[in-house]
Design a protein around this motif. Structure first.
Motif, PDB file in Angstrom:
ATOM      1  N   TRP A   1       1.216  -0.770  -0.290  1.00  0.00           N
ATOM      2  CA  TRP A   1       0.153  -0.322  -0.331  1.00  0.00           C
ATOM      3  C   TRP A   1       1.166   1.455  -0.248  1.00  0.00           C
ATOM      4  N   ASP A   2       0.963   2.070  -1.596  1.00  0.00           N
ATOM      5  CA  ASP A   2       1.721   3.192  -1.292  1.00  0.00           C
ATOM      6  C   ASP A   2       0.372   4.734  -0.448  1.00  0.00           C
ATOM      7  N   SER A   3       0.500   5.578   0.455  1.00  0.00           N
ATOM      8  CA  SER A   3       0.003   5.904   0.504  1.00  0.00           C
ATOM      9  C   SER A   3       0.154   7.737   0.891  1.00  0.00           C
ATOM     10  N   GLY A   4      -0.535   8.556   0.333  1.00  0.00           N
ATOM     11  CA  GLY A   4       0.104  10.063   0.655  1.00  0.00           C
ATOM     12  C   GLY A   4      -0.953  10.709   0.309  1.00  0.00           C
ATOM     13  N   GLN A   5      -0.731  12.153   0.453  1.00  0.00           N
ATOM     14  CA  GLN A   5      -1.168  13.561   0.499  1.00  0.00           C
ATOM     15  C   GLN A   5      -1.290  13.630  -0.807  1.00  0.00           C
ATOM     16  N   VAL A   6      -3.531  13.787  -1.562  1.00  0.00           N
ATOM     17  CA  VAL A   6      -3.539  14.843  -3.394  1.00  0.00           C
ATOM     18  C   VAL A   6      -4.070  15.890  -2.677  1.00  0.00           C
ATOM     19  N   HIS A   7      -2.924  16.975  -3.577  1.00  0.00           N
ATOM     20  CA  HIS A   7      -3.234  18.388  -3.550  1.00  0.00           C
ATOM     21  C   HIS A   7      -3.692  18.717  -4.789  1.00  0.00           C
ATOM     22  N   ARG A   8      -3.309  17.873  -6.112  1.00  0.00           N
ATOM     23  CA  ARG A   8      -3.736  18.131  -7.641  1.00  0.00           C
ATOM     24  C   ARG A   8      -3.823  16.947  -7.779  1.00  0.00           C
ATOM     25  N   THR A   9      -4.707  17.246  -9.585  1.00  0.00           N
ATOM     26  CA  THR A   9      -5.082  15.978 -10.433  1.00  0.00           C
ATOM     27  C   THR A   9      -4.343  16.837 -11.438  1.00  0.00           C
TER      28      THR A   9
ATOM     29  N   ARG B   1      -1.605  16.559 -14.934  1.00  0.00           N
ATOM     30  CA  ARG B   1      -2.092  17.260 -15.938  1.00  0.00           C
ATOM     31  C   ARG B   1      -1.765  16.399 -17.151  1.00  0.00           C
ATOM     32  N   ASP B   2      -1.339  15.185 -17.166  1.00  0.00           N
ATOM     33  CA  ASP B   2      -1.435  13.964 -18.405  1.00  0.00           C
ATOM     34  C   ASP B   2      -2.583  14.091 -18.167  1.00  0.00           C
ATOM     35  N   GLY B   3      -4.320  14.012 -16.925  1.00  0.00           N
ATOM     36  CA  GLY B   3      -4.938  12.779 -17.578  1.00  0.00           C
ATOM     37  C   GLY B   3      -5.646  13.092 -16.067  1.00  0.00           C
ATOM     38  N   PRO B   4      -6.755  13.647 -15.916  1.00  0.00           N
ATOM     39  CA  PRO B   4      -8.250  13.633 -14.848  1.00  0.00           C
ATOM     40  C   PRO B   4      -7.889  12.520 -13.506  1.00  0.00           C
ATOM     41  N   VAL B   5      -6.624  12.698 -13.432  1.00  0.00           N
ATOM     42  CA  VAL B   5      -6.570  11.481 -11.995  1.00  0.00           C
ATOM     43  C   VAL B   5      -6.020  12.074 -11.048  1.00  0.00           C
ATOM     44  N   PRO B   6      -5.827  12.465  -9.857  1.00  0.00           N
ATOM     45  CA  PRO B   6      -5.224  13.260  -8.351  1.00  0.00           C
ATOM     46  C   PRO B   6      -3.635  12.126  -8.604  1.00  0.00           C
ATOM     47  N   VAL B   7      -3.295  13.272  -8.329  1.00  0.00           N
ATOM     48  CA  VAL B   7      -1.633  12.651  -7.595  1.00  0.00           C
ATOM     49  C   VAL B   7      -1.545  12.686  -6.976  1.00  0.00           C
ATOM     50  N   VAL B   8      -1.188  11.299  -6.291  1.00  0.00           N
ATOM     51  CA  VAL B   8      -0.377  11.573  -4.855  1.00  0.00           C
ATOM     52  C   VAL B   8       1.195  10.782  -4.011  1.00  0.00           C
ATOM     53  N   GLU B   9       0.899  11.855  -2.990  1.00  0.00           N
ATOM     54  CA  GLU B   9       2.783  12.765  -2.888  1.00  0.00           C
ATOM     55  C   GLU B   9       2.785  11.228  -1.993  1.00  0.00           C
ATOM     56  N   VAL B  10       3.075  10.536  -2.667  1.00  0.00           N
ATOM     57  CA  VAL B  10       3.678   8.804  -1.494  1.00  0.00           C
ATOM     58  C   VAL B  10       4.579   9.230  -0.345  1.00  0.00           C
ATOM     59  N   GLY B  11       3.930   9.040   1.107  1.00  0.00           N
ATOM     60  CA  GLY B  11       5.018   9.384   1.944  1.00  0.00           C
ATOM     61  C   GLY B  11       5.017   7.964   2.981  1.00  0.00           C
TER      62      GLY B  11
ATOM     63  N   ALA C   1      -5.442   7.327  -0.968  1.00  0.00           N
ATOM     64  CA  ALA C   1      -5.020   9.247  -0.661  1.00  0.00           C
ATOM     65  C   ALA C   1      -5.275   9.576   0.203  1.00  0.00           C
ATOM     66  N   GLY C   2      -4.824  10.583   0.604  1.00  0.00           N
ATOM     67  CA  GLY C   2      -5.202  10.981   1.858  1.00  0.00           C
ATOM     68  C   GLY C   2      -5.216  10.533   3.308  1.00  0.00           C
ATOM     69  N   GLU C   3      -5.009  11.111   4.562  1.00  0.00           N
ATOM     70  CA  GLU C   3      -5.095  11.157   5.624  1.00  0.00           C
ATOM     71  C   GLU C   3      -5.689  12.251   6.487  1.00  0.00           C
ATOM     72  N   PRO C   4      -5.952  11.179   7.693  1.00  0.00           N
ATOM     73  CA  PRO C   4      -5.588   9.925   7.939  1.00  0.00           C
ATOM     74  C   PRO C   4      -7.377   8.550   7.127  1.00  0.00           C
ATOM     75  N   ASP C   5      -8.189   9.358   7.229  1.00  0.00           N
ATOM     76  CA  ASP C   5      -8.663   8.472   6.501  1.00  0.00           C
ATOM     77  C   ASP C   5      -8.609   8.333   4.914  1.00  0.00           C
ATOM     78  N   GLU C   6      -7.758   7.290   4.431  1.00  0.00           N
ATOM     79  CA  GLU C   6      -7.038   6.603   2.867  1.00  0.00           C
ATOM     80  C   GLU C   6      -8.437   6.512   2.520  1.00  0.00           C
ATOM     81  N   GLN C   7      -8.626   6.671   0.774  1.00  0.00           N
ATOM     82  CA  GLN C   7      -9.002   5.829   0.212  1.00  0.00           C
ATOM     83  C   GLN C   7      -8.242   5.453  -1.336  1.00  0.00           C
ATOM     84  N   LEU C   8      -9.170   4.148  -1.604  1.00  0.00           N
ATOM     85  CA  LEU C   8      -8.258   3.630  -2.762  1.00  0.00           C
ATOM     86  C   LEU C   8      -8.713   4.171  -3.368  1.00  0.00           C
TER      87      LEU C   8
END
Length: 495
Positions: free
Chosen positions: A30-38, A40-50, A118-125
């Motif tokens: 499981w790779d998890s992190g915050q999402v602050h943007r989508t 530019r190469d597609g309408p997907v969330p960018v997860v900053e894996v921490g 994505a997200g903390e503490p309530d992570e979403q797949l």
């Protein structure tokens, strides 16, 4: 289905049955992190894996689950000569699983399931990608068959097959198991394609509804899956080889279809998201196998295995259930059950490790009244878990006189355990609970009555352990003695 007794969880750890697992191992991550943007190469969330978490999956998860329950476990499997395979092997070795008969295949990657959260503490797949290696070549399957044969020459209490369809158990391995079948006292099969194993006459199979439907060549039912399975009991038992069919229903529990007798249902503890069922089937198969390997009857073994699956469903990601967690789960299923001290201490160790604040109180509680209820509610508010220790019948008689108790210990436990404020009920035979407190080591010792902390023999013990003593409200006009006196001196009694 009647709940299993907590002592059965300790029985597995005490007997430490030998269980061989054959199957397809993989690594869950499981790779998890915050999402602050989508992107530019597609309408997907960018997860900053921490953070990255990994855990054994597939047959490796089954083996880890067995080891956590106290079974002496070996896994025979094949993995790639890669970082994933080494991570998986290290995790199992640390879990106490024997791995020296693994076959390393440099031509294939280790199977893996990667999830992005994505997200903390309530992570979403938000995404999942799998690494599924091609089927192993003949040299690898022959090597696996040789390792399986060598392992099967040893005495085992059970063999558990975890066939996820990745090729490790094709042809040669299955033939070796068939040759050794008469020496296997308990064979349990958890396979995507159960029909391939029916000729071995497994003692039990643990299919999902989808796998059971595939076995019968029917479409997967879209509702009332338990009724669907019950109506097909004899067909499923026959098609699977004649043993017990344990139809797992994800977050809805399990349906036990015995070779003889009616179906029986072991429901899940509480509704949960389907995503939380990850690994629950593995845990169920492991716990059922371990219990049956210790000669636990199929009914209690099914209830115990469902309780273990409930523990896993209640935890994030792929997880396993240890002895303490299973004892704790079984203890809460039957709230009026009297826990012996070994079971109590196992539960407290589990809850303490989870960071819970433990409150302890004691008393005769011979005739429950409003004062008791109010006092126990106050005690429960002091922490996360309330343990009530009841004086034994002999102890009550010594304290209150030969005409007491009015209600025997089992009845008093059933009534106290039914209160929402009470989590666990135990007993003690001494005049004070000091010996039990020395073992239980609660964070708070609560006492109701016209006492001061200095008057109690329990205070020095609690304070020496770093706990605190709390004196709660006392309702003298509601005491048990007053109630008994009123009954004895009532007109009806005097008449």
């Amino acid at each position: 289905m009647d709940p299993a007794e907590p002592r059965l969880a300790r029985l597995i750890a005490e007997r430490a049955p030998r269980v061989l697992v054959l199957g397809d191992a993989l690594l869950d991550s499981w790779d998890s992190g915050q999402v602050h943007r989508t992107g530019r190469d597609g309408p997907v969330p960018v997860v900053e894996v921490g953070r990255r978490r990994t855990a054994p999956g597939g047959a490796a998860n089954v083996a880890a689950a067995l080891a956590a329950l106290g079974a002496r476990t070996e896994l025979v499997t094949s993995v790639g000569d890669d970082r994933t395979g080494r991570t998986l092997r290290r995790a199992l070795t640390e879990a106490g699983v024997r791995t020296d008969r693994w076959v390393i295949d440099p031509a294939r990657p280790t199977a893996a399931k990667h999830r992005v959260l994505a997200g903390e503490p309530d992570e979403q797949l938000v995404a999942r990608y799998d690494v599924l290696p091609p089927a192993p070549d003949k040299a690898v399957t022959r090597a696996l068959a040789d390792q399986a044969s060598t392992a099967l020459d040893e005495p085992w209490d059970a063999v558990l097959v975890a066939d996820y369809g990745l090729g490790a158990l094709d042809g040669p391995v299955r033939r070796r198991v068939r040759r050794a079948r008469e020496r296997i006292p308990l064979l349990v099969v958890d396979a995507h394609e159960l029909g391939r194993w029916a000729e071995l006459a497994p003692d039990a199979v643990t299919p999902s509804v989808e796998e059971a439907a595939g076995l019968l060549g029917e479409p997967v039912p879209d509702h009332d899956r338990a009724s669907w399975g019950a109506a097909r009991q004899h067909r499923l038992v026959s098609a699977a080889g004649g043993g017990h069919v344990l139809l797992t229903l994800d977050v809805d529990g399990v349906l036990w279809l015995p070779p003889e007798g009616p179906p029986r249902r072991a429901p899940a503890a509480a509704p949960a998201p389907a995503a939380r069922a990850c690994g629950a089937g593995d845990e169920f198969a492991a716990a059922w196998t371990a219990a049956r390997a210790c000669d636990v009857d199929p009914g209690p073994a099914t209830a115990l295995a469902q309780a273990a699956a409930d523990v896993v469903v209640g935890r994030p990601a792929t997880a396993v259930c240890g002895t303490g967690a299973l004892v704790a789960r079984l203890a809460t299923v039957d709230r009026g059950r009297l826990l012996d001290h070994a079971d109590l201490l196992a539960v407290l160790a589990e809850r303490r490790a989870a960071g819970d604040r433990i409150v302890f109180t004691n008393g005769c509680f011979d005739v429950l009244h409003r004062g008791h209820v109010a006092y126990l509610q106050q005690a429960r508010e002091l922490g996360d878990l309330l343990v009530v220790a009841l004086n034994s019948d002999a102890s009550v008689s010594r304290l209150k006189g030969p005409t007491r108790p009015i209600n025997p210990l089992a009845d008093r436990a059933g009534v106290i355990g039914a209160l929402a404020a009470v989590d666990l009920v135990t007993w003690f035979d001494t005049d004070s609970p000091v010996p039990l407190l020395e073992q239980a080591r609660p964070d708070v010792y609560a006492k109701g009555g016209d006492y001061t902390a200095q008057m109690l023999p329990e205070t020095p013990v609690i304070e020496a352990q770093g706990g605190e003593v709390r004196i709660l409200d006392y309702l003298s006009d509601h005491s048990t003695t007053a109630i008994v006196d009123r009954v004895r001196h009532s007109p009806a009694e005097q008449a």
